[in-house]
Design a protein around this motif. Structure first.
Motif, PDB file in Angstrom:
ATOM      1  N   VAL A 106      76.168 133.734   6.800  1.00 41.41           N
ATOM      2  CA  VAL A 106      76.629 132.366   6.569  1.00 41.41           C
ATOM      3  C   VAL A 106      76.718 132.132   5.068  1.00 41.41           C
ATOM      4  O   VAL A 106      75.742 132.320   4.334  1.00 41.41           O
ATOM      5  N   ILE A 107      77.907 131.759   4.628  1.00 40.10           N
ATOM      6  CA  ILE A 107      78.152 131.529   3.212  1.00 40.10           C
ATOM      7  C   ILE A 107      78.524 130.067   2.983  1.00 40.10           C
ATOM      8  O   ILE A 107      78.839 129.338   3.929  1.00 40.10           O
ATOM      9  N   GLU A 108      78.470 129.651   1.715  1.00 41.78           N
ATOM     10  CA  GLU A 108      78.840 128.279   1.358  1.00 41.78           C
ATOM     11  C   GLU A 108      80.026 128.345   0.402  1.00 41.78           C
ATOM     12  O   GLU A 108      79.886 128.713  -0.769  1.00 41.78           O
ATOM     13  N   VAL A 109      81.206 128.002   0.932  1.00 37.08           N
ATOM     14  CA  VAL A 109      82.449 128.096   0.179  1.00 37.08           C
ATOM     15  C   VAL A 109      83.397 126.997   0.638  1.00 37.08           C
ATOM     16  O   VAL A 109      83.144 126.287   1.614  1.00 37.08           O
ATOM     17  N   GLN A 110      84.516 126.887  -0.071  1.00 33.76           N
ATOM     18  CA  GLN A 110      85.576 126.004   0.404  1.00 33.76           C
ATOM     19  C   GLN A 110      86.149 126.569   1.699  1.00 33.76           C
ATOM     20  O   GLN A 110      86.359 127.777   1.823  1.00 33.76           O
ATOM     21  N   ALA A 111      86.406 125.678   2.631  1.00 27.01           N
ATOM     22  CA  ALA A 111      86.949 126.101   3.920  1.00 27.01           C
ATOM     23  C   ALA A 111      87.956 125.066   4.414  1.00 27.01           C
ATOM     24  O   ALA A 111      87.871 123.883   4.060  1.00 27.01           O
ATOM     25  N   ARG A 112      88.870 125.546   5.216  1.00 30.01           N
ATOM     26  CA  ARG A 112      89.782 124.624   5.887  1.00 30.01           C
ATOM     27  C   ARG A 112      89.089 124.145   7.155  1.00 30.01           C
ATOM     28  O   ARG A 112      88.661 124.960   7.974  1.00 30.01           O
ATOM     29  N   VAL A 113      88.971 122.838   7.298  1.00 29.74           N
ATOM     30  CA  VAL A 113      88.203 122.261   8.397  1.00 29.74           C
ATOM     31  C   VAL A 113      89.120 121.418   9.275  1.00 29.74           C
ATOM     32  O   VAL A 113      89.865 120.562   8.789  1.00 29.74           O
ATOM     33  N   LEU A 153      86.701 122.483  -6.302  1.00 33.30           N
ATOM     34  CA  LEU A 153      85.783 123.464  -6.865  1.00 33.30           C
ATOM     35  C   LEU A 153      85.988 124.842  -6.260  1.00 33.30           C
ATOM     36  O   LEU A 153      86.147 124.973  -5.045  1.00 33.30           O
ATOM     37  N   ASP A 154      85.969 125.869  -7.117  1.00 31.45           N
ATOM     38  CA  ASP A 154      85.860 127.247  -6.630  1.00 31.45           C
ATOM     39  C   ASP A 154      84.363 127.511  -6.463  1.00 31.45           C
ATOM     40  O   ASP A 154      83.712 128.127  -7.307  1.00 31.45           O
ATOM     41  N   HIS A 155      83.836 127.016  -5.365  1.00 33.84           N
ATOM     42  CA  HIS A 155      82.401 127.007  -5.084  1.00 33.84           C
ATOM     43  C   HIS A 155      82.086 128.207  -4.198  1.00 33.84           C
ATOM     44  O   HIS A 155      82.600 128.316  -3.082  1.00 33.84           O
ATOM     45  N   VAL A 156      81.244 129.111  -4.674  1.00 34.37           N
ATOM     46  CA  VAL A 156      81.033 130.377  -3.966  1.00 34.37           C
ATOM     47  C   VAL A 156      79.552 130.736  -3.942  1.00 34.37           C
ATOM     48  O   VAL A 156      78.846 130.594  -4.944  1.00 34.37           O
ATOM     49  N   GLY A 157      79.084 131.216  -2.791  1.00 33.64           N
ATOM     50  CA  GLY A 157      77.728 131.743  -2.692  1.00 33.64           C
ATOM     51  C   GLY A 157      77.109 131.456  -1.347  1.00 33.64           C
ATOM     52  O   GLY A 157      77.795 131.385  -0.315  1.00 33.64           O
ATOM     53  N   LEU A 158      75.795 131.314  -1.365  1.00 34.83           N
ATOM     54  CA  LEU A 158      75.015 130.943  -0.195  1.00 34.83           C
ATOM     55  C   LEU A 158      74.453 129.547  -0.429  1.00 34.83           C
ATOM     56  O   LEU A 158      74.416 129.069  -1.562  1.00 34.83           O
ATOM     57  N   ASN A 159      73.982 128.911   0.621  1.00 30.67           N
ATOM     58  CA  ASN A 159      73.373 127.599   0.439  1.00 30.67           C
ATOM     59  C   ASN A 159      72.242 127.666  -0.593  1.00 30.67           C
ATOM     60  O   ASN A 159      71.365 128.520  -0.510  1.00 30.67           O
ATOM     61  N   THR A 211      74.625 129.056  -5.385  1.00 27.46           N
ATOM     62  CA  THR A 211      76.070 128.978  -5.570  1.00 27.46           C
ATOM     63  C   THR A 211      76.438 128.846  -7.038  1.00 27.46           C
ATOM     64  O   THR A 211      75.634 128.433  -7.873  1.00 27.46           O
ATOM     65  N   TRP A 212      77.692 129.184  -7.306  1.00 27.61           N
ATOM     66  CA  TRP A 212      78.258 129.060  -8.643  1.00 27.61           C
ATOM     67  C   TRP A 212      79.621 128.390  -8.526  1.00 27.61           C
ATOM     68  O   TRP A 212      80.378 128.655  -7.580  1.00 27.61           O
ATOM     69  N   GLU A 213      79.939 127.530  -9.511  1.00 28.44           N
ATOM     70  CA  GLU A 213      81.286 126.960  -9.610  1.00 28.44           C
ATOM     71  C   GLU A 213      82.081 127.887 -10.521  1.00 28.44           C
ATOM     72  O   GLU A 213      81.901 127.892 -11.743  1.00 28.44           O
ATOM     73  N   LEU A 214      82.953 128.698  -9.912  1.00 27.44           N
ATOM     74  CA  LEU A 214      83.731 129.671 -10.680  1.00 27.44           C
ATOM     75  C   LEU A 214      84.954 129.036 -11.311  1.00 27.44           C
ATOM     76  O   LEU A 214      85.552 129.612 -12.232  1.00 27.44           O
ATOM     77  N   GLY A 215      85.346 127.883 -10.805  1.00 27.85           N
ATOM     78  CA  GLY A 215      86.503 127.178 -11.346  1.00 27.85           C
ATOM     79  C   GLY A 215      86.426 125.714 -10.978  1.00 27.85           C
ATOM     80  O   GLY A 215      85.797 125.343  -9.976  1.00 27.85           O
ATOM     81  N   VAL A 216      87.045 124.893 -11.782  1.00 32.06           N
ATOM     82  CA  VAL A 216      87.170 123.453 -11.508  1.00 32.06           C
ATOM     83  C   VAL A 216      88.644 123.130 -11.624  1.00 32.06           C
ATOM     84  O   VAL A 216      89.212 123.149 -12.721  1.00 32.06           O
ATOM     85  N   ARG A 217      89.279 122.878 -10.492  1.00 29.96           N
ATOM     86  CA  ARG A 217      90.732 122.740 -10.461  1.00 29.96           C
ATOM     87  C   ARG A 217      91.155 121.298 -10.224  1.00 29.96           C
ATOM     88  O   ARG A 217      90.545 120.587  -9.428  1.00 29.96           O
ATOM     89  N   LEU A 218      92.219 120.896 -10.916  1.00 33.38           N
ATOM     90  CA  LEU A 218      92.730 119.540 -10.776  1.00 33.38           C
ATOM     91  C   LEU A 218      93.938 119.533  -9.864  1.00 33.38           C
ATOM     92  O   LEU A 218      94.868 120.335 -10.028  1.00 33.38           O
ATOM     93  N   GLY A 219      93.900 118.659  -8.865  1.00 31.25           N
ATOM     94  CA  GLY A 219      95.059 118.446  -8.004  1.00 31.25           C
ATOM     95  C   GLY A 219      95.044 119.201  -6.692  1.00 31.25           C
ATOM     96  O   GLY A 219      95.782 118.858  -5.776  1.00 31.25           O
TER      97      GLY A 219
END
Length: 421
Positions: free
Chosen positions: A337-344, A187-193, A196-204
Protein backbone atom coordinates in the motif's frame (compact mmCIF):
# COMPACT_ATOMS: atom_id res chain seq x y z
CA UNK A 1 -26.79 9.59 1.27
CA UNK A 2 -25.89 8.12 4.65
CA UNK A 3 -22.42 8.20 6.19
CA UNK A 4 -21.25 6.60 9.41
CA UNK A 5 -18.23 7.73 11.42
CA UNK A 6 -16.80 5.01 13.68
CA UNK A 7 -14.97 6.83 16.43
CA UNK A 8 -17.49 9.63 16.19
CA UNK A 9 -16.92 10.59 19.83
CA UNK A 10 -13.40 11.78 18.97
CA UNK A 11 -12.57 15.42 19.65
CA UNK A 12 -11.53 15.46 15.95
CA UNK A 13 -15.14 15.04 14.87
CA UNK A 14 -16.25 18.71 14.90
CA UNK A 15 -13.54 19.37 12.30
CA UNK A 16 -15.18 16.73 10.13
CA UNK A 17 -18.65 18.09 10.84
CA UNK A 18 -17.57 21.60 9.91
CA UNK A 19 -16.34 20.31 6.55
CA UNK A 20 -19.54 18.40 5.88
CA UNK A 21 -21.55 21.53 6.69
CA UNK A 22 -19.48 23.89 4.54
CA UNK A 23 -19.13 21.50 1.61
CA UNK A 24 -22.68 20.16 1.53
CA UNK A 25 -23.01 20.89 -2.20
CA UNK A 26 -20.01 18.61 -2.86
CA UNK A 27 -21.21 15.85 -0.56
CA UNK A 28 -24.99 16.00 0.05
CA UNK A 29 -25.23 14.02 3.29
CA UNK A 30 -28.78 13.30 4.39
CA UNK A 31 -27.92 11.27 7.47
CA UNK A 32 -24.67 11.25 9.43
CA UNK A 33 -24.28 8.66 12.18
CA UNK A 34 -21.62 9.09 14.85
CA UNK A 35 -20.73 5.71 16.38
CA UNK A 36 -18.69 5.42 19.57
CA UNK A 37 -18.73 3.19 22.67
CA UNK A 38 -17.97 6.21 24.91
CA UNK A 39 -21.52 7.46 25.39
CA UNK A 40 -20.54 10.47 27.49
CA UNK A 41 -18.13 11.86 24.87
CA UNK A 42 -20.52 10.97 22.09
CA UNK A 43 -23.30 13.03 23.62
CA UNK A 44 -21.08 16.12 23.88
CA UNK A 45 -19.68 15.77 20.37
CA UNK A 46 -23.07 14.94 18.89
CA UNK A 47 -24.69 17.99 20.49
CA UNK A 48 -22.07 20.32 19.03
CA UNK A 49 -22.33 18.56 15.65
CA UNK A 50 -26.06 19.24 15.50
CA UNK A 51 -25.53 22.89 16.41
CA UNK A 52 -22.88 23.29 13.69
CA UNK A 53 -25.24 21.82 11.11
CA UNK A 54 -28.08 24.04 12.30
CA UNK A 55 -26.00 27.23 12.26
CA UNK A 56 -24.78 26.58 8.72
CA UNK A 57 -28.21 25.59 7.49
CA UNK A 58 -27.38 21.98 6.69
CA UNK A 59 -30.60 19.98 6.33
CA UNK A 60 -28.97 16.65 7.20
CA UNK A 61 -29.80 14.60 10.27
CA UNK A 62 -27.14 13.69 12.83
CA UNK A 63 -27.62 10.50 14.85
CA UNK A 64 -25.45 9.23 17.70
CA UNK A 65 -25.28 5.62 18.80
CA UNK A 66 -23.05 3.16 20.62
CA UNK A 67 -24.54 0.30 18.58
CA UNK A 68 -22.08 -0.33 15.76
CA UNK A 69 -24.35 -2.57 13.69
CA UNK A 70 -27.22 -0.08 13.86
CA UNK A 71 -24.94 2.81 13.01
CA UNK A 72 -23.41 1.26 9.90
CA UNK A 73 -26.64 -0.25 8.56
CA UNK A 74 -27.41 1.06 5.05
CA UNK A 75 -24.44 3.45 5.13
CA UNK A 76 -23.00 4.39 1.75
CA UNK A 77 -19.59 4.97 3.33
CA UNK A 78 -18.05 4.26 6.73
CA UNK A 79 -15.23 6.46 7.99
CA UNK A 80 -12.88 4.91 10.53
CA UNK A 81 -11.14 7.25 12.98
CA UNK A 82 -10.75 5.14 16.09
CA UNK A 83 -7.98 4.87 18.67
CA UNK A 84 -7.84 1.52 20.46
CA UNK A 85 -6.74 2.14 24.04
CA UNK A 86 -7.29 5.90 23.81
CA UNK A 87 -4.73 8.54 24.72
CA UNK A 88 -3.47 6.38 27.59
CA UNK A 89 -2.20 3.77 25.13
CA UNK A 90 -0.77 6.49 22.93
CA UNK A 91 1.10 7.92 25.90
CA UNK A 92 2.73 4.52 26.43
CA UNK A 93 3.61 4.24 22.73
CA UNK A 94 5.40 7.56 22.96
CA UNK A 95 7.18 6.77 26.23
CA UNK A 96 8.56 3.22 26.57
CA UNK A 97 10.56 3.22 23.30
CA UNK A 98 12.58 6.12 24.70
CA UNK A 99 13.80 3.80 27.46
CA UNK A 100 15.71 1.93 24.76
CA UNK A 101 17.01 5.04 23.02
CA UNK A 102 14.47 4.79 20.19
CA UNK A 103 11.89 7.29 18.96
CA UNK A 104 8.58 7.14 20.80
CA UNK A 105 5.87 8.00 18.28
CA UNK A 106 2.33 6.80 17.71
CA UNK A 107 2.56 5.86 14.03
CA UNK A 108 6.14 4.83 13.35
CA UNK A 109 8.88 2.88 15.09
CA UNK A 110 8.07 0.64 18.05
CA UNK A 111 5.11 2.76 19.15
CA UNK A 112 3.62 2.59 15.67
CA UNK A 113 3.93 -1.18 15.71
CA UNK A 114 2.14 -1.35 19.06
CA UNK A 115 -0.69 0.73 17.63
CA UNK A 116 -0.91 -1.52 14.57
CA UNK A 117 -1.11 -4.65 16.74
CA UNK A 118 -3.94 -3.15 18.80
CA UNK A 119 -5.78 -1.69 15.85
CA UNK A 120 -5.76 -4.13 12.93
CA UNK A 121 -7.91 -6.86 14.57
CA UNK A 122 -10.48 -4.29 15.73
CA UNK A 123 -10.70 -2.62 12.32
CA UNK A 124 -11.04 -5.95 10.52
CA UNK A 125 -13.90 -6.93 12.83
CA UNK A 126 -15.66 -3.64 12.09
CA UNK A 127 -15.09 -4.06 8.36
CA UNK A 128 -16.48 -7.57 8.39
CA UNK A 129 -19.61 -6.29 10.11
CA UNK A 130 -19.89 -3.56 7.48
CA UNK A 131 -19.60 -6.17 4.73
CA UNK A 132 -22.30 -8.33 6.31
CA UNK A 133 -24.60 -5.35 6.76
CA UNK A 134 -23.93 -3.55 3.50
CA UNK A 135 -21.38 -5.08 1.12
CA UNK A 136 -21.55 -2.10 -1.23
CA UNK A 137 -20.38 0.44 1.35
CA UNK A 138 -16.98 2.08 1.00
CA UNK A 139 -14.62 2.12 3.98
CA UNK A 140 -12.47 5.24 4.31
CA UNK A 141 -9.66 4.65 6.76
CA UNK A 142 -8.18 7.58 8.67
CA UNK A 143 -7.06 5.31 11.52
CA UNK A 144 -3.29 5.14 12.03
CA UNK A 145 -1.04 3.57 11.01
CA UNK A 146 -3.03 4.19 7.83
CA UNK A 147 -0.79 2.23 5.45
CA UNK A 148 -0.80 -0.96 7.52
CA UNK A 149 -4.49 -0.72 8.40
CA UNK A 150 -5.50 -0.05 4.79
CA UNK A 151 -3.44 -3.00 3.58
CA UNK A 152 -5.14 -5.23 6.13
CA UNK A 153 -8.53 -4.08 4.83
CA UNK A 154 -7.66 -4.54 1.16
CA UNK A 155 -5.98 -7.89 1.77
CA UNK A 156 -9.22 -9.08 3.40
CA UNK A 157 -11.17 -8.05 0.30
CA UNK A 158 -12.88 -4.93 1.65
CA UNK A 159 -13.78 -1.88 -0.43
CA UNK A 160 -11.34 0.45 1.28
CA UNK A 161 -9.20 3.50 0.63
CA UNK A 162 -6.78 5.04 3.15
CA UNK A 163 -6.66 8.75 3.83
CA UNK A 164 -4.11 11.05 5.47
CA UNK A 165 -4.07 14.83 5.85
CA UNK A 166 -0.33 15.33 5.17
CA UNK A 167 -0.73 15.96 1.44
CA UNK A 168 -3.69 18.33 1.74
CA UNK A 169 -1.81 20.20 4.46
CA UNK A 170 1.13 20.73 2.10
CA UNK A 171 -1.23 21.71 -0.69
CA UNK A 172 -2.83 24.42 1.44
CA UNK A 173 0.53 25.66 2.74
CA UNK A 174 2.10 25.83 -0.71
CA UNK A 175 -0.95 27.57 -2.16
CA UNK A 176 -0.65 30.29 0.48
CA UNK A 177 3.07 30.75 -0.18
CA UNK A 178 2.53 30.89 -3.94
CA UNK A 179 -0.51 33.17 -3.75
CA UNK A 180 -2.83 30.78 -5.62
CA UNK A 181 -5.94 28.81 -4.72
CA UNK A 182 -5.49 25.28 -3.32
CA UNK A 183 -7.29 23.76 -6.29
CA UNK A 184 -4.52 25.06 -8.56
CA UNK A 185 -1.82 23.15 -6.65
CA UNK A 186 -1.13 19.51 -7.55
CA UNK A 187 1.56 17.55 -5.75
CA UNK A 188 3.91 14.86 -7.03
CA UNK A 189 3.41 13.14 -3.69
CA UNK A 190 5.17 9.77 -3.47
CA UNK A 191 5.91 7.20 -0.78
CA UNK A 192 4.20 5.35 2.03
CA UNK A 193 1.87 6.77 4.65
CA UNK A 194 3.93 9.08 6.89
CA UNK A 195 6.98 8.43 4.69
CA UNK A 196 6.47 10.70 1.69
CA UNK A 197 8.22 13.31 -0.39
CA UNK A 198 6.83 16.10 -2.58
CA UNK A 199 8.87 15.60 -5.76
CA UNK A 200 7.06 18.38 -7.59
CA UNK A 201 4.54 21.15 -7.03
CA UNK A 202 2.54 21.71 -10.19
CA UNK A 203 0.18 24.54 -11.06
CA UNK A 204 -3.03 23.86 -12.94
CA UNK A 205 -3.04 20.06 -12.93
CA UNK A 206 -0.96 16.88 -12.74
CA UNK A 207 0.83 17.87 -15.95
CA UNK A 208 1.23 21.56 -15.09
CA UNK A 209 4.38 23.59 -14.58
CA UNK A 210 6.58 22.35 -11.71
CA UNK A 211 7.22 25.34 -9.46
CA UNK A 212 8.96 23.42 -6.66
CA UNK A 213 12.40 24.94 -7.45
CA UNK A 214 10.85 28.41 -7.28
CA UNK A 215 9.01 27.54 -4.07
CA UNK A 216 12.20 26.39 -2.36
CA UNK A 217 14.23 29.34 -3.65
CA UNK A 218 11.73 31.95 -2.49
CA UNK A 219 10.18 30.28 0.56
CA UNK A 220 12.71 27.65 1.64
CA UNK A 221 13.06 29.07 5.15
CA UNK A 222 9.31 28.85 5.76
CA UNK A 223 9.11 25.31 4.35
CA UNK A 224 12.08 24.09 6.36
CA UNK A 225 10.76 25.77 9.50
CA UNK A 226 7.48 23.89 9.24
CA UNK A 227 9.40 20.64 8.82
CA UNK A 228 11.74 21.50 11.71
CA UNK A 229 14.65 20.62 9.46
CA UNK A 230 17.64 22.77 8.47
CA UNK A 231 17.11 24.77 5.27
CA UNK A 232 20.32 23.40 3.79
CA UNK A 233 19.07 19.82 4.14
CA UNK A 234 15.86 20.60 2.26
CA UNK A 235 17.85 22.38 -0.43
CA UNK A 236 20.23 19.45 -0.79
CA UNK A 237 17.34 16.99 -1.08
CA UNK A 238 15.69 19.22 -3.68
CA UNK A 239 12.28 17.96 -2.58
CA UNK A 240 9.99 18.52 0.40
CA UNK A 241 9.95 15.55 2.79
CA UNK A 242 7.03 14.91 5.09
CA UNK A 243 7.69 16.16 8.60
CA UNK A 244 7.59 12.50 9.68
CA UNK A 245 10.92 12.05 7.89
CA UNK A 246 12.52 14.00 10.74
CA UNK A 247 12.23 10.83 12.83
CA UNK A 248 14.54 9.16 10.29
CA UNK A 249 16.81 12.03 9.25
CA UNK A 250 17.35 13.36 12.80
CA UNK A 251 16.59 10.31 14.94
CA UNK A 252 19.04 10.89 17.78
CA UNK A 253 18.20 14.59 18.02
CA UNK A 254 14.50 13.76 18.23
CA UNK A 255 15.07 11.13 20.93
CA UNK A 256 16.98 13.67 23.04
CA UNK A 257 14.26 16.24 22.50
CA UNK A 258 11.41 13.86 23.38
CA UNK A 259 13.17 12.88 26.58
CA UNK A 260 13.02 16.44 27.91
CA UNK A 261 9.29 17.14 27.74
CA UNK A 262 5.87 15.57 28.31
CA UNK A 263 4.60 13.25 25.60
CA UNK A 264 2.41 14.60 22.84
CA UNK A 265 -0.30 12.27 24.16
CA UNK A 266 -0.22 14.03 27.54
CA UNK A 267 -0.59 17.40 25.78
CA UNK A 268 -3.47 16.11 23.68
CA UNK A 269 -5.22 14.54 26.68
CA UNK A 270 -5.19 17.90 28.46
CA UNK A 271 -6.43 19.58 25.29
CA UNK A 272 -9.19 17.01 24.88
CA UNK A 273 -10.44 17.63 28.39
CA UNK A 274 -10.69 21.33 27.63
CA UNK A 275 -12.34 20.70 24.26
CA UNK A 276 -14.99 18.41 25.73
CA UNK A 277 -15.84 21.08 28.30
CA UNK A 278 -16.27 23.53 25.42
CA UNK A 279 -18.38 21.06 23.45
CA UNK A 280 -20.76 20.84 26.39
CA UNK A 281 -21.56 24.55 26.16
CA UNK A 282 -25.00 24.79 24.48
CA UNK A 283 -24.06 28.22 23.11
CA UNK A 284 -21.12 26.84 21.11
CA UNK A 285 -22.16 26.28 17.49
CA UNK A 286 -18.85 26.23 15.63
CA UNK A 287 -15.56 24.37 15.95
CA UNK A 288 -13.42 26.19 18.54
CA UNK A 289 -10.03 27.65 17.63
CA UNK A 290 -8.36 25.27 20.11
CA UNK A 291 -9.29 22.36 17.85
CA UNK A 292 -6.73 23.63 15.34
CA UNK A 293 -3.98 22.65 17.79
CA UNK A 294 -5.39 19.14 18.21
CA UNK A 295 -4.15 17.95 14.82
CA UNK A 296 -5.95 16.66 11.74
CA UNK A 297 -5.95 19.98 9.89
CA UNK A 298 -7.93 19.87 6.62
CA UNK A 299 -9.02 16.29 7.33
CA UNK A 300 -12.60 17.29 6.65
CA UNK A 301 -11.87 18.64 3.17
CA UNK A 302 -9.87 15.53 2.27
CA UNK A 303 -12.63 13.26 3.59
CA UNK A 304 -15.35 15.12 1.69
CA UNK A 305 -13.33 15.00 -1.55
CA UNK A 306 -12.67 11.28 -1.22
CA UNK A 307 -16.20 10.29 -0.20
CA UNK A 308 -17.79 12.39 -2.94
CA UNK A 309 -15.59 10.80 -5.61
CA UNK A 310 -16.14 7.24 -4.38
CA UNK A 311 -19.90 7.80 -4.14
CA UNK A 312 -20.24 9.47 -7.54
CA UNK A 313 -21.08 12.91 -6.17
CA UNK A 314 -18.53 14.70 -8.34
CA UNK A 315 -15.43 15.03 -6.19
CA UNK A 316 -11.97 15.82 -7.62
CA UNK A 317 -10.87 13.13 -10.09
CA UNK A 318 -7.28 13.07 -8.75
CA UNK A 319 -6.48 12.85 -5.03
CA UNK A 320 -3.67 11.64 -2.78
CA UNK A 321 -4.76 8.40 -1.12
CA UNK A 322 -3.44 5.11 0.25
CA UNK A 323 -4.12 2.17 -2.04
CA UNK A 324 -2.51 -0.87 -3.66
CA UNK A 325 0.75 -0.24 -5.51
CA UNK A 326 -0.20 -2.22 -8.64
CA UNK A 327 3.21 -1.68 -10.25
CA UNK A 328 3.34 2.06 -9.64
CA UNK A 329 6.59 1.72 -7.70
CA UNK A 330 8.24 -1.17 -9.59
CA UNK A 331 10.55 -2.10 -6.71
CA UNK A 332 7.57 -2.90 -4.43
CA UNK A 333 5.07 -5.78 -4.60
CA UNK A 334 1.77 -5.02 -6.31
CA UNK A 335 -0.09 -5.51 -3.03
CA UNK A 336 2.03 -3.05 -1.04
CA UNK A 337 0.00 0.00 0.00
CA UNK A 338 1.49 3.28 -1.15
CA UNK A 339 0.47 6.92 -0.76
CA UNK A 340 0.39 8.71 -4.11
CA UNK A 341 -1.85 10.68 -6.41
CA UNK A 342 -4.59 8.45 -7.77
CA UNK A 343 -7.59 8.71 -10.00
CA UNK A 344 -10.61 8.16 -7.77
CA UNK A 345 -14.13 7.23 -8.85
CA UNK A 346 -16.90 4.81 -7.99
CA UNK A 347 -14.63 1.84 -8.73
CA UNK A 348 -11.96 2.92 -6.25
CA UNK A 349 -8.48 4.44 -6.53
CA UNK A 350 -6.02 3.87 -9.38
CA UNK A 351 -2.51 5.27 -8.79
CA UNK A 352 -1.07 7.62 -11.38
CA UNK A 353 2.35 6.95 -12.84
CA UNK A 354 5.29 8.44 -10.95
CA UNK A 355 8.83 9.15 -12.15
CA UNK A 356 11.70 6.87 -11.27
CA UNK A 357 12.75 7.55 -7.69
CA UNK A 358 16.18 8.51 -6.44
CA UNK A 359 17.64 5.52 -4.54
CA UNK A 360 17.79 7.79 -1.48
CA UNK A 361 14.00 7.68 -1.34
CA UNK A 362 13.35 4.29 -2.95
CA UNK A 363 15.67 2.53 -0.52
CA UNK A 364 13.89 3.83 2.56
CA UNK A 365 10.48 3.09 1.04
CA UNK A 366 11.56 -0.50 0.36
CA UNK A 367 12.97 -0.88 3.86
CA UNK A 368 9.82 0.39 5.58
CA UNK A 369 7.58 -1.67 3.29
CA UNK A 370 9.43 -4.79 4.45
CA UNK A 371 8.76 -3.74 8.04
CA UNK A 372 5.08 -3.16 7.24
CA UNK A 373 4.84 -6.69 5.77
CA UNK A 374 6.14 -8.12 9.03
CA UNK A 375 4.06 -5.76 11.16
CA UNK A 376 0.86 -6.85 9.44
CA UNK A 377 1.82 -10.50 9.85
CA UNK A 378 2.33 -9.87 13.57
CA UNK A 379 -0.99 -8.04 13.84
CA UNK A 380 -2.87 -10.85 12.09
CA UNK A 381 -1.16 -13.88 13.66
CA UNK A 382 0.44 -12.62 16.87
CA UNK A 383 3.44 -14.11 18.60
CA UNK A 384 6.52 -12.69 20.26
CA UNK A 385 8.84 -13.80 17.47
CA UNK A 386 6.79 -11.98 14.82
CA UNK A 387 6.84 -8.80 16.91
CA UNK A 388 10.60 -9.11 17.32
CA UNK A 389 11.18 -9.60 13.59
CA UNK A 390 9.05 -6.57 12.72
CA UNK A 391 11.00 -4.42 15.17
CA UNK A 392 14.36 -5.72 13.94
CA UNK A 393 13.29 -4.85 10.38
CA UNK A 394 12.32 -1.27 11.22
CA UNK A 395 15.02 1.27 10.28
CA UNK A 396 14.32 3.20 13.50
CA UNK A 397 15.21 0.08 15.53
CA UNK A 398 17.33 -2.31 13.49
CA UNK A 399 19.51 -3.75 16.25
CA UNK A 400 19.13 -7.10 17.96
CA UNK A 401 19.51 -5.72 21.50
CA UNK A 402 16.99 -2.92 20.93
CA UNK A 403 14.48 -5.24 19.24
CA UNK A 404 14.60 -7.70 22.15
CA UNK A 405 14.08 -5.02 24.79
CA UNK A 406 11.35 -3.26 22.81
CA UNK A 407 9.50 -6.52 22.21
CA UNK A 408 9.32 -7.18 25.95
CA UNK A 409 8.11 -3.65 26.64
CA UNK A 410 5.57 -3.67 23.82
CA UNK A 411 3.94 -6.86 25.03
CA UNK A 412 3.99 -5.78 28.68
CA UNK A 413 2.28 -2.47 27.92
CA UNK A 414 -0.29 -3.90 25.50
CA UNK A 415 -1.18 -7.28 26.96
CA UNK A 416 -4.84 -6.34 27.51
CA UNK A 417 -5.21 -5.56 23.79
CA UNK A 418 -3.37 -8.62 22.42
CA UNK A 419 -5.48 -11.76 22.34
CA UNK A 420 -2.39 -13.96 21.95
CA UNK A 421 -0.27 -12.42 24.72
Amino acid sequence: MKLAVVGGGSTYTPELIDGFARLRDTLPVEELVLVDPAADRLELVGGLARRIFAKQGHPGRIVTTSDLDAGIADADAVLLQLRVGGQAARDQDETWPLECGCVGQETTGAGGLAKALRTVPVVLDIAERVRRTNPDAWIIDFTNPVGIVTRALLQAGHKAVGLCNVAIGFQRKFATLLGVTPSEVHLDHVGLNHLTWELGVRLGGPDGEDVLPKLLAEHGDAVAGDLRMPRQIVDRLGVVPSYYLRYFYAHDEVVRELGTKPSRAAEVAAMEKQLLEMYGDPALDEKPALLGKRGGAFYSEAAVDLASSLLGAGGPPVQVVNTYNRGTLPFLPDDAVIEVQARVDGTGATPLAVPALDPLFAGLIGHVTAYEDLALEAALRGGRDRVFKALLAHPLVGQFEYAEALTDRLIAHNREHLAWA
